[in-house]
Design an enzyme around this catalytic site. Structure first.
Site, PDB file in Angstrom:
ATOM      1  CB  SER A   1      85.198  87.929  47.787  1.00  0.00           C
ATOM      2  OG  SER A   1      85.183  88.268  46.433  1.00  0.00           O
TER       3      SER A   1
ATOM      4  CE1 TYR B   1      90.381  84.727  33.454  1.00  0.00           C
ATOM      5  CE2 TYR B   1      88.064  84.442  32.896  1.00  0.00           C
ATOM      6  CZ  TYR B   1      89.173  84.055  33.624  1.00  0.00           C
ATOM      7  OH  TYR B   1      89.076  83.011  34.515  1.00  0.00           O
TER       8      TYR B   1
ATOM      9  N   PRO C   1      76.966  88.076  31.901  1.00  0.00           N
ATOM     10  CG  PRO C   1      78.281  86.172  32.007  1.00  0.00           C
ATOM     11  CD  PRO C   1      78.237  87.599  32.426  1.00  0.00           C
TER      12      PRO C   1
HETATM   13  N1  LIG Z   1      87.953  81.229  40.840  1.00  0.00           N
HETATM   14  C1  LIG Z   1      87.091  81.007  39.875  1.00  0.00           C
HETATM   15  O1  LIG Z   1      85.879  81.102  40.084  1.00  0.00           O
HETATM   16  C2  LIG Z   1      87.577  80.601  38.498  1.00  0.00           C
HETATM   17  C3  LIG Z   1      86.629  80.374  37.507  1.00  0.00           C
HETATM   18  C4  LIG Z   1      87.068  80.015  36.240  1.00  0.00           C
HETATM   19  C5  LIG Z   1      88.403  79.840  35.986  1.00  0.00           C
HETATM   20  N2  LIG Z   1      89.292  80.063  36.967  1.00  0.00           N
HETATM   21  C6  LIG Z   1      90.716  79.916  36.629  1.00  0.00           C
HETATM   22  O2  LIG Z   1      91.402  79.255  37.659  1.00  0.00           O
HETATM   23  C7  LIG Z   1      92.714  79.799  37.794  1.00  0.00           C
HETATM   24  C8  LIG Z   1      92.952  80.241  39.222  1.00  0.00           C
HETATM   25  O3  LIG Z   1      91.973  81.224  39.567  1.00  0.00           O
HETATM   26  P1  LIG Z   1      91.893  81.865  41.020  1.00  0.00           P
HETATM   27  O4  LIG Z   1      90.474  82.153  41.294  1.00  0.00           O
HETATM   28  O5  LIG Z   1      92.663  81.067  41.977  1.00  0.00           O
HETATM   29  O6  LIG Z   1      92.578  83.270  40.749  1.00  0.00           O
HETATM   30  P2  LIG Z   1      93.776  83.989  41.503  1.00  0.00           P
HETATM   31  O7  LIG Z   1      93.893  85.348  40.914  1.00  0.00           O
HETATM   32  O8  LIG Z   1      93.598  83.899  42.977  1.00  0.00           O
HETATM   33  O9  LIG Z   1      95.019  83.089  41.103  1.00  0.00           O
HETATM   34  C9  LIG Z   1      95.757  83.291  39.940  1.00  0.00           C
HETATM   35  C10 LIG Z   1      97.218  83.225  40.305  1.00  0.00           C
HETATM   36  O10 LIG Z   1      98.006  83.383  39.124  1.00  0.00           O
HETATM   37  C11 LIG Z   1      99.071  84.285  39.404  1.00  0.00           C
HETATM   38  N3  LIG Z   1      99.466  84.897  38.142  1.00  0.00           N
HETATM   39  C12 LIG Z   1      98.783  85.778  37.382  1.00  0.00           C
HETATM   40  N4  LIG Z   1      99.467  86.101  36.286  1.00  0.00           N
HETATM   41  C13 LIG Z   1     100.635  85.390  36.340  1.00  0.00           C
HETATM   42  C14 LIG Z   1     101.770  85.306  35.505  1.00  0.00           C
HETATM   43  N5  LIG Z   1     101.845  86.006  34.356  1.00  0.00           N
HETATM   44  N6  LIG Z   1     102.783  84.486  35.876  1.00  0.00           N
HETATM   45  C15 LIG Z   1     102.735  83.784  37.043  1.00  0.00           C
HETATM   46  N7  LIG Z   1     101.676  83.845  37.877  1.00  0.00           N
HETATM   47  C16 LIG Z   1     100.636  84.632  37.523  1.00  0.00           C
HETATM   48  C17 LIG Z   1      98.495  85.249  40.404  1.00  0.00           C
HETATM   49  O11 LIG Z   1      99.468  85.957  41.138  1.00  0.00           O
HETATM   50  C18 LIG Z   1      97.651  84.315  41.268  1.00  0.00           C
HETATM   51  O12 LIG Z   1      98.404  83.771  42.306  1.00  0.00           O
HETATM   52  C19 LIG Z   1      92.816  80.951  36.797  1.00  0.00           C
HETATM   53  O13 LIG Z   1      93.462  80.491  35.648  1.00  0.00           O
HETATM   54  C20 LIG Z   1      91.370  81.270  36.490  1.00  0.00           C
HETATM   55  O14 LIG Z   1      91.219  81.799  35.198  1.00  0.00           O
HETATM   56  C21 LIG Z   1      88.925  80.458  38.224  1.00  0.00           C
END
Ligand SMILES: NC(=O)c1ccc[n+]([C@@H]2O[C@H](COP(=O)([O-])OP(=O)(O)OC[C@H]3O[C@@H](n4cnc5c(N)ncnc54)[C@H](O)[C@@H]3O)[C@@H](O)[C@H]2O)c1
Length: 325
Positions: free
Chosen positions: A199, A155, A284
């Site tokens: 969660s 990641y 972390p």
């Molecule tokens: N939620 C957080 O606290 C957080 C923190 C840092 C970064 N992010 C980034 O924000 C973005 C969204 O995070 P989130 O919390 O909503 O996570 P999430 O897992 O709910 O959403 C990610 C989405 O991407 C889709 N996905 C995964 N692999 C895929 C692929 N190969 N092709 C198409 N779709 C794909 C999943 O089905 C999901 O709907 C991510 O990129 C994550 O790295 C989130």
């Protein structure tokens, strides 16, 4: 430079949201539709669900496409929010090779699309690019302290490589890019079983199960409510082209894991006990964004207090726990 105002779309912009059926993505789709955009949600439903976007399906300016971003995509759009990537360790460690591919091949495919159709593109990067930081709070100029071969590396390093690609496409091909380094975000539609701390605690409290703390609970995190995060992402996309980021987005209010557990117990009125488990590798100690750049350049500051955000998240998880006992 005066901070940009929240966007109003006069002509309907065509906006692609990858990962649009996920937690943050579904809120973003909702916000963009409210702003008058034509929204194309692309998702392979690995961690996202149709339930997250069910209330949007049927709206004339909303479209869903099942697609994996590790494969090329040919659509005509004006803006791309690249959020596709599992974000919770339990999900991104399930198939680590696919996780790296999603970040790296996904970035190449979406940047290639942006280049071809001259779209502006925003990358959902992460605070994990800082690894286990030696600088607190983390500023964007800090290069991080990342283990390249650990369990989290698929990641962390995938996201770091995606950032590299974004800036190389910007320098080499003049693609208009924006890189958001997102810190812990929470709210309704988080995956109930993703092992993320907010969660986890809420579901455990609602089920009356013990609340598990890893280590002694003195490690800190800062939690940003999803509406604030979506507001920041939209402002970043609307910022002038010469503002590329990377920019930290998160809530700087720090909270120990133990304090979070106690607040969840109070708000859910749960009688769950707090139990301790061994700290996993690479966890972390401290995570706090320095958001001075976002404040100055985007005119953004998170406004939802932890208690208010937790109440909304708890209301959501209550429906989930009750419908899926
Ligand atoms: N939620 C957080 O606290 C957080 C923190 C840092 C970064 N992010 C980034 O924000 C973005 C969204 O995070 P989130 O919390 O909503 O996570 P999430 O897992 O709910 O959403 C990610 C989405 O991407 C889709 N996905 C995964 N692999 C895929 C692929 N190969 N092709 C198409 N779709 C794909 C999943 O089905 C999901 O709907 C991510 O990129 C994550 O790295 C989130």
């Amino acid at each position: 430079m005066s901070p940009p105002k929240p966007r109003r779309y006069s002509v309907r912009s065509r906006v692609l949201v990858t990962g649009g059926a996920g937690f943050i993505g579904s809120h973003l789709c909702e916000r963009l539709l409210q702003a008058g955009c034509d929204v194309l949600c692309v998702d392979n439903f690995f961690t996202g669900t149709k339930d997250n976007i069910a209330h949007l399906v049927g709206q004339p300016h909303f479209e869903v496409l099942r697609h994996d971003v590790t494969f090329p995509l040919y659509v005509e759009v004006d803006e791309i929010y690249n959020l596709a990537c599992p974000a919770a360790p339990v999900h991104y460690q399930f198939d680590p090779v696919q996780t790296t591919k999603t970040s790296v091949h996904g970035a190449i495919n979406m940047l290639g699309l942006a280049k071809r159709v001259k779209a502006k593109i925003l990358q959902a990067s992460t605070s994990e690019v800082y690894g286990d930081p030696q600088v607190h709070p983390q500023v964007e100029s800090y290069w991080g302290h990342v283990n390249p071969i650990g369990l989290r590396s698929c990641y962390d390093e995938g996201k770091r490589c995606a950032e590299t690609l974004f800036f190389d496409y910007h320098r080499q091909h003049k693609v208009r890019v924006k890189v958001a380094r997102i810190f812990n975000t929470y709210g309704p539609r988080m995956h109930p079983n993703d092992g993320r701390v907010v969660s986890n605690f809420i579901v455990q409290a609602l089920k009356g199960e013990p609340i598990t703390i890893y280590g002694d609970g003195s490690q800190t995190r800062s939690f940003c409510y999803v509406d604030d995060m979506v507001d920041a992402l939209v402002r970043l996309m609307g910022a002038p082209d010469d503002f590329t980021g990377p920019v930290n987005l998160g809530n700087p209010a720090e909270c120990t894991i133990r304090a979070l557990a106690e607040e969840v117990l109070r708000l859910t009125r749960s009688r769950s006990k707090i139990v301790r488990r061994k700290l996993p590798g690479d966890d972390p100690r401290q995570r706090q964004p320095d958001i001075a750049l976002a404040r100055k350049s985007l005119g953004w500051t998170p406004s939802t207090r932890l208690e208010a955000g937790l109440k909304k998240a708890i209301a959501y998880f209550r429906t989930q726990v009750e419908s899926r006992p």
